[in-house]
Write a protein that holds these residues in place. Structure first.
Motif, PDB file in Angstrom:
ATOM      1  N   GLN A  29     -10.273  -2.036   1.218  1.00  0.00           N
ATOM      2  CA  GLN A  29      -9.219  -1.820   2.082  1.00  0.00           C
ATOM      3  C   GLN A  29      -9.912  -1.495   3.453  1.00  0.00           C
ATOM      4  O   GLN A  29      -9.500  -2.130   4.559  1.00  0.00           O
ATOM      5  N   HIS A  64     -12.404   7.701  -3.224  1.00  0.00           N
ATOM      6  CA  HIS A  64     -11.745   7.420  -1.804  1.00  0.00           C
ATOM      7  C   HIS A  64     -10.559   6.379  -1.683  1.00  0.00           C
ATOM      8  O   HIS A  64      -9.701   6.587  -1.022  1.00  0.00           O
ATOM      9  N   MET A  65     -10.408   5.539  -2.818  1.00  0.00           N
ATOM     10  CA  MET A  65      -9.465   4.652  -2.936  1.00  0.00           C
ATOM     11  C   MET A  65      -8.057   5.413  -2.979  1.00  0.00           C
ATOM     12  O   MET A  65      -6.990   4.942  -2.454  1.00  0.00           O
ATOM     13  N   ARG A  66      -8.137   6.454  -3.412  1.00  0.00           N
ATOM     14  CA  ARG A  66      -6.673   7.397  -3.542  1.00  0.00           C
ATOM     15  C   ARG A  66      -6.121   7.804  -2.205  1.00  0.00           C
ATOM     16  O   ARG A  66      -5.223   7.921  -1.894  1.00  0.00           O
ATOM     17  N   LYS A  94     -13.841   5.634  -6.213  1.00  0.00           N
ATOM     18  CA  LYS A  94     -12.482   5.640  -6.906  1.00  0.00           C
ATOM     19  C   LYS A  94     -11.770   6.916  -6.048  1.00  0.00           C
ATOM     20  O   LYS A  94     -10.735   6.713  -5.967  1.00  0.00           O
ATOM     21  N   CYS A 143     -15.379  -0.481  -0.246  1.00  0.00           N
ATOM     22  CA  CYS A 143     -13.984  -0.169  -0.374  1.00  0.00           C
ATOM     23  C   CYS A 143     -13.346  -1.553   0.332  1.00  0.00           C
ATOM     24  O   CYS A 143     -13.477  -1.846   1.452  1.00  0.00           O
ATOM     25  N   HIS A 200      -6.010   5.690   0.064  1.00  0.00           N
ATOM     26  CA  HIS A 200      -5.053   4.516   0.373  1.00  0.00           C
ATOM     27  C   HIS A 200      -3.863   4.412  -0.545  1.00  0.00           C
ATOM     28  O   HIS A 200      -2.830   4.149   0.122  1.00  0.00           O
ATOM     29  N   THR A 201      -4.165   4.607  -1.734  1.00  0.00           N
ATOM     30  CA  THR A 201      -3.186   4.549  -2.494  1.00  0.00           C
ATOM     31  C   THR A 201      -2.114   5.888  -2.564  1.00  0.00           C
ATOM     32  O   THR A 201      -0.950   5.706  -3.119  1.00  0.00           O
TER      33      THR A 201
END
Length: 412
Positions: A280, A294-296, A292, A278, A298-299
């Motif tokens: 971030q 996990h990225m949510r 993918k 990641c 952050h977003t």
């Protein structure tokens, strides 16, 4: 009266005329020729006589002309020159065929579909698409082909021959087209572009598959359940859910998998490899799908929406679980008491009430618990952590139940 000389001349001319009218028939196949010399050459196709021998490689030929043409493969002579592009050829026929690339001439026409060709050989190959004729047969497996080229390529699957080598990494290939595709891994060339979204691909097949995202086309259908797929590989993998086949086996623990990708992901449980990072928070994951998801966090993206109540979720699995609150479905049943549950985790926790299993252990006092949440709450007795705060009086509690009880004192 004609003189003797005139009479002789007339007789000679009559003889020549008769020779031109006379035909010479082959006794083997009844084929007819206007000249005796052509019949002699033809007879060698039956006798297999090859009187003309190459002094360089000892190869033999039935006709002198063919030997002369062959000699040029040793001398490198290319006597036939294209006036348009200066390209040179060893044979006149090759030059004539090449000239059609400049003139656009296509003198050979298919009688079945009126398709036209610049070369006779190409038309003959095309004709077989109508007749179904496959005159070229593999001596190893009896597989048949309509053209000689595909047979030669197929033969390499038996011989293992790989005549095309990559100059960058020395990898070898049995087919020239495979080498060309491979070279793009070095050059990063992507000549095939999607007209819808401008995404580029190194192989035409990959572009065709990608286009189905835009068209919605799913040409591959499962005969068992009718499910359709945009890729053949996806359908083959799906078929294993019906057959139970798991061809990919882990050498470490002998666990088997339906797809190669699943095996590769599983292998990371043994190696500890986490190639997906990641950007971030630098957290790493063993699977791309996990990154993918996990990225949510952050977003804040929640792409999965419930059609019943419009509630949104960051993961498809969470939506499916939520839908059971509307449908009442409880697919997980306890074999001991037949109690049913919406979630697998809830069933596992319940089963421990029968088995008495307590797999979660406190590292401070070795006390054991049947659920992870219970050990987390217990740890607060050691750490003193009180994460639940009363908004009325700011009093803090280590357990949510204790906060709820306390809130009632304000309500009363």
């Amino acid at each position: 009266m004609a003189t003797k000389a005139e009479a002789h001349l007339n007789q000679e001319e009559d003889g020549r005329g008769e020779d031109l009218l006379r035909t010479h028939k082959c006794g083997k196949c009844d084929k007819e020729f206007r000249h005796a010399s052509k019949l002699k050459r033809h007879l060698r196709t039956h006798s297999y006589e090859k009187p003309y021998k190459c002094e360089e490689c000892s190869r033999q030929f039935s006709e002198l002309g063919n030997l002369k043409k062959h000699i040029r493969t040793h001398t490198g002579e290319n006597p036939y020159h294209c006036e348009e592009c200066s390209r040179q050829f060893s044979r006149l026929g090759n030059l004539n065929s090449h000239m059609r690339t400049h003139t656009g001439e296509k003198p050979y026409k298919c009688k079945e579909c009126t398709k036209q060709f610049s070369q006779l050989g190409n038309m003959k190959n095309h004709i077989r698409t109508h007749t179904g004729e496959k005159p070229y047969k593999c001596e190893h497996c009896s597989r048949q082909f309509s053209e000689l080229g595909p047979l030669k390529k197929h033969m390499r699957t038996h011989t293992g021959e790989k005549p095309y080598g990559c100059k960058e990494c020395s990898k070898q290939f049995s087919v020239l087209s495979s080498l060309k595709k491979h070279m793009r891994t070095h050059t990063s060339e992507k000549p095939y572009r999607c007209e819808e979204c401008n995404k580029q691909f190194s192989e035409l097949g990959n572009l065709k598959t990608h286009m189905r995202i835009h068209t919605g086309e799913k040409p591959y259908r499962c005969e068992q359940c009718g499910r359709q797929f945009s890729e053949l590989g996806s359908m083959k993998k799906h078929m294993r859910t019906h057959t139970g086949e798991k061809p990919y086996k882990c050498e470490e623990c002998s666990k088997s998998f339906i797809g190669l990708g699943s095996l590769k992901s599983h292998m990371r449980t043994h190696t500890g490899e986490k190639p997906y990072k990641c950007e971030q928070c630098s957290k790493q994951f063993s699977e791309l799908g996990s990154l993918k998801k996990h990225m949510r966090t952050h977003t804040g993206e929640k792409p999965y929406r419930c059609d019943e109540c419009s509630r949104q979720f960051s993961e498809l699995g969470h939506l499916k679980t939520h839908m059971r609150t509307h449908t009442g479905e409880k697919p997980y049943r306890c074999e001991q008491c037949s109690k049913q549950f919406r979630r697998l985790g809830h069933l596992k926790s319940h089963v421990r009430t029968h088995t008495g299993e307590k797999p979660y252990k406190c590292e401070q006092c070795n006390r054991q618990f049947s659920e992870l949440s219970s050990v987390k709450m217990h740890m607060r007795t050691h750490t003193g952590e009180k994460p639940y705060r009363c908004e009325q009086c700011n009093r803090q509690f280590s357990k949510l139940d204790h906060l709820k009880k306390h809130m009632r004192t304000h309500n009363t």
